[in-house]
Scaffold this motif. Structure first.
Motif, mmCIF file in Angstrom:
data_model
loop_
_atom_site.group_PDB
_atom_site.id
_atom_site.type_symbol
_atom_site.label_atom_id
_atom_site.label_comp_id
_atom_site.label_asym_id
_atom_site.label_seq_id
_atom_site.Cartn_x
_atom_site.Cartn_y
_atom_site.Cartn_z
ATOM 1 N N GLY A 105 0.797 -1.217 0.000
ATOM 2 C CA GLY A 105 0.000 0.000 0.000
ATOM 3 C C GLY A 105 0.829 1.266 0.000
ATOM 4 N N GLU A 106 0.131 2.370 0.169
ATOM 5 C CA GLU A 106 0.767 3.687 0.131
ATOM 6 C C GLU A 106 0.753 4.403 1.470
ATOM 7 O OE1 GLU A 106 -0.803 5.954 -3.106
ATOM 8 O OE2 GLU A 106 -0.395 4.350 -4.542
ATOM 9 N N ARG A 107 0.132 3.805 2.463
ATOM 10 C CA ARG A 107 0.137 4.408 3.799
ATOM 11 C C ARG A 107 0.125 3.294 4.834
ATOM 12 N NH1 ARG A 107 -5.413 5.180 5.784
ATOM 13 N NH2 ARG A 107 -6.759 4.187 4.274
ATOM 14 N N GLY A 108 0.414 3.671 6.052
ATOM 15 C CA GLY A 108 0.462 2.679 7.114
ATOM 16 C C GLY A 108 1.838 2.040 7.227
ATOM 17 N N ASP A 109 1.983 1.207 8.245
ATOM 18 C CA ASP A 109 3.278 0.582 8.534
ATOM 19 C C ASP A 109 3.863 -0.225 7.385
ATOM 20 O OD1 ASP A 109 3.307 1.730 11.052
ATOM 21 O OD2 ASP A 109 2.473 -0.039 12.041
ATOM 22 N N THR A 153 -4.465 -12.690 21.415
ATOM 23 C CA THR A 153 -5.422 -11.602 21.634
ATOM 24 C C THR A 153 -6.366 -11.889 22.792
ATOM 25 O OG1 THR A 153 -6.938 -12.551 20.012
ATOM 26 C CG2 THR A 153 -5.363 -10.902 19.219
ATOM 27 N N ALA A 154 -6.386 -13.100 23.302
ATOM 28 C CA ALA A 154 -7.271 -13.453 24.411
ATOM 29 C C ALA A 154 -6.830 -12.746 25.693
ATOM 30 C CB ALA A 154 -7.280 -14.960 24.623
ATOM 31 N N GLY A 155 -7.739 -12.064 26.310
ATOM 32 C CA GLY A 155 -7.453 -11.435 27.595
ATOM 33 C C GLY A 155 -6.637 -10.155 27.517
ATOM 34 N N THR A 156 -6.250 -9.719 26.334
ATOM 35 C CA THR A 156 -5.454 -8.492 26.241
ATOM 36 C C THR A 156 -6.260 -7.346 25.634
ATOM 37 O OG1 THR A 156 -4.570 -9.142 24.081
ATOM 38 C CG2 THR A 156 -3.266 -9.741 26.019
ATOM 39 N N GLY A 157 -7.551 -7.559 25.460
ATOM 40 C CA GLY A 157 -8.374 -6.513 24.861
ATOM 41 C C GLY A 157 -8.233 -6.512 23.357
ATOM 42 N N SER A 158 -8.923 -5.581 22.743
ATOM 43 C CA SER A 158 -8.871 -5.538 21.279
ATOM 44 C C SER A 158 -7.514 -5.025 20.821
ATOM 45 C CB SER A 158 -9.983 -4.652 20.736
ATOM 46 O OG SER A 158 -9.774 -3.314 21.121
ATOM 47 N N LYS A 159 -7.135 -5.466 19.658
ATOM 48 C CA LYS A 159 -5.858 -5.083 19.062
ATOM 49 C C LYS A 159 -6.140 -4.384 17.741
ATOM 50 C CE LYS A 159 -2.828 -7.126 21.759
ATOM 51 N NZ LYS A 159 -2.163 -6.247 22.679
ATOM 52 N N SER A 160 -5.323 -3.390 17.440
ATOM 53 C CA SER A 160 -5.443 -2.759 16.137
ATOM 54 C C SER A 160 -4.830 -3.693 15.102
ATOM 55 C CB SER A 160 -4.705 -1.418 16.126
ATOM 56 O OG SER A 160 -3.305 -1.632 16.145
ATOM 57 N N SER A 161 -5.172 -3.479 13.844
ATOM 58 C CA SER A 161 -4.598 -4.319 12.789
ATOM 59 C C SER A 161 -3.081 -4.177 12.760
ATOM 60 C CB SER A 161 -5.206 -3.977 11.438
ATOM 61 O OG SER A 161 -4.975 -2.622 11.119
ATOM 62 N N ALA A 162 -2.570 -2.993 13.106
ATOM 63 C CA ALA A 162 -1.113 -2.783 13.130
ATOM 64 C C ALA A 162 -0.444 -3.672 14.177
ATOM 65 C CB ALA A 162 -0.789 -1.319 13.387
ATOM 66 N N ASP A 163 -1.160 -3.959 15.271
ATOM 67 C CA ASP A 163 -0.593 -4.806 16.319
ATOM 68 C C ASP A 163 -0.645 -6.293 15.976
ATOM 69 O OD1 ASP A 163 0.014 -2.655 17.947
ATOM 70 O OD2 ASP A 163 -1.895 -2.744 19.027
ATOM 71 N N PRO A 181 2.198 -11.913 28.199
ATOM 72 C CA PRO A 181 0.867 -12.479 27.937
ATOM 73 C C PRO A 181 0.476 -12.449 26.452
ATOM 74 C CG PRO A 181 0.796 -11.032 29.845
ATOM 75 C CD PRO A 181 2.157 -10.862 29.222
ATOM 76 N N GLN A 182 1.037 -11.512 25.698
ATOM 77 C CA GLN A 182 0.613 -11.420 24.295
ATOM 78 C C GLN A 182 1.561 -12.060 23.292
ATOM 79 O OE1 GLN A 182 0.062 -7.338 23.201
ATOM 80 N NE2 GLN A 182 2.180 -7.044 22.644
ATOM 81 N N TRP A 183 2.850 -12.210 23.571
ATOM 82 C CA TRP A 183 3.798 -12.780 22.607
ATOM 83 C C TRP A 183 4.011 -14.255 22.888
ATOM 84 C CZ3 TRP A 183 3.560 -9.418 19.172
ATOM 85 C CH2 TRP A 183 3.748 -8.065 19.396
ATOM 86 N N VAL A 184 3.729 -15.085 21.893
ATOM 87 C CA VAL A 184 3.799 -16.534 22.059
ATOM 88 C C VAL A 184 4.665 -17.124 20.944
ATOM 89 C CG1 VAL A 184 2.486 -18.672 22.256
ATOM 90 C CG2 VAL A 184 1.450 -16.503 22.983
ATOM 91 N N LEU A 185 5.769 -17.739 21.322
ATOM 92 C CA LEU A 185 6.598 -18.443 20.352
ATOM 93 C C LEU A 185 5.913 -19.758 20.025
ATOM 94 C CD1 LEU A 185 9.270 -18.550 18.750
ATOM 95 C CD2 LEU A 185 10.277 -19.723 20.712
ATOM 96 N N VAL A 186 5.655 -19.979 18.734
ATOM 97 C CA VAL A 186 4.985 -21.199 18.285
ATOM 98 C C VAL A 186 5.859 -21.893 17.248
ATOM 99 C CG1 VAL A 186 2.638 -20.399 18.782
ATOM 100 C CG2 VAL A 186 3.663 -19.907 16.542
ATOM 101 N N ARG A 187 5.662 -23.216 17.128
ATOM 102 C CA ARG A 187 6.479 -24.011 16.210
ATOM 103 C C ARG A 187 5.629 -25.131 15.620
ATOM 104 N NH1 ARG A 187 10.738 -26.234 19.538
ATOM 105 N NH2 ARG A 187 11.727 -24.221 19.281
#
Length: 191
Positions: free
Chosen positions: A21-25, A146-156, A178-184
């Motif tokens: 895109g042309e804007r945003g992260d 995202t469970a238990g951490t409230g809503s997240k923006s699309s950027a998050d 609580p929000q970052w989970v290493l998965v494999r």
């Protein structure tokens, strides 16, 4: 919606740019955040990031996969590469306990208008297939719970929601918050 997910090679460059895109992260990062650290990242311009991604797309090993819909419209991007391609991943506490030989998925970009339609899940499966075809035995990611951490923006959510990874057969390895989970997950097809 039927999606075609394939490695993002030179012939897909215009589609990659369209997804960013042309804007945003995404339009400023061009998936370089995990490939650079410190001043390398902060001193680089969006134009430099774009140029770097173009070079990566034109390399022997594309830096990710691109999804297009049945009309050929680009609808999503997922960055995936060997862990060694991402200095920020190697140094990050969020990725400790990871397999040094694994491929990692660092981000998703799904433009507005294509979200909440299963694009991220299809991109994830395409990224796993791509890594497997390049010899990867395992794929890892640092998902967002995202469970238990409230809503997240699309950027998050650029790292991908945990639910998408769990649905694709990934298992939790560790948590650094609580929000970052290493998965494999192994790259073998689930049975």
């Amino acid at each position: 919606m039927t999606l075609d997910v394939r490695p993002a090679g030179p012939e897909q460059w215009d589609d990659v740019v369209a997804v960013m895109g042309e804007r945003g992260d995404p339009s400023r990062c061009f998936c370089q955040y995990f490939r650079l650290r410190g001043k390398q990242w902060s001193d680089a311009s969006p134009a430099a990031h774009r140029s770097a991604l173009r070079s990566q797309v034109c390399s022997d090993v594309p830096p990710g996969v691109l999804a297009t819909d049945d009309t050929g419209t680009p609808v999503g991007w997922c960055a995936v590469a060997p862990r060694s391609a991402y200095p920020r991943v190697v140094a990050s506490p969020n990725w400790r306990g990871g397999d040094p030989d694994a491929w990692v998925i660092t981000c998703f970009v799904v433009p507005v208008g294509h979200r909440r339609q299963g694009v991220a899940g299809e991109l994830l499966l395409g990224a796993i297939d791509f890594a497997r075809a390049r010899g990867a035995k395992q794929v890892e990611a640092c998902a967002v719970d995202t469970a238990g951490t409230g809503s997240k923006s699309s950027a998050d959510l650029y790292r991908g929601p945990l639910s998408v990874f769990l649905a694709a057969g990934f298992k939790e390895v560790s948590r650094t918050s609580p929000q970052w989970v290493l998965v494999r997950r192994t790259t073998r097809p689930a049975r």
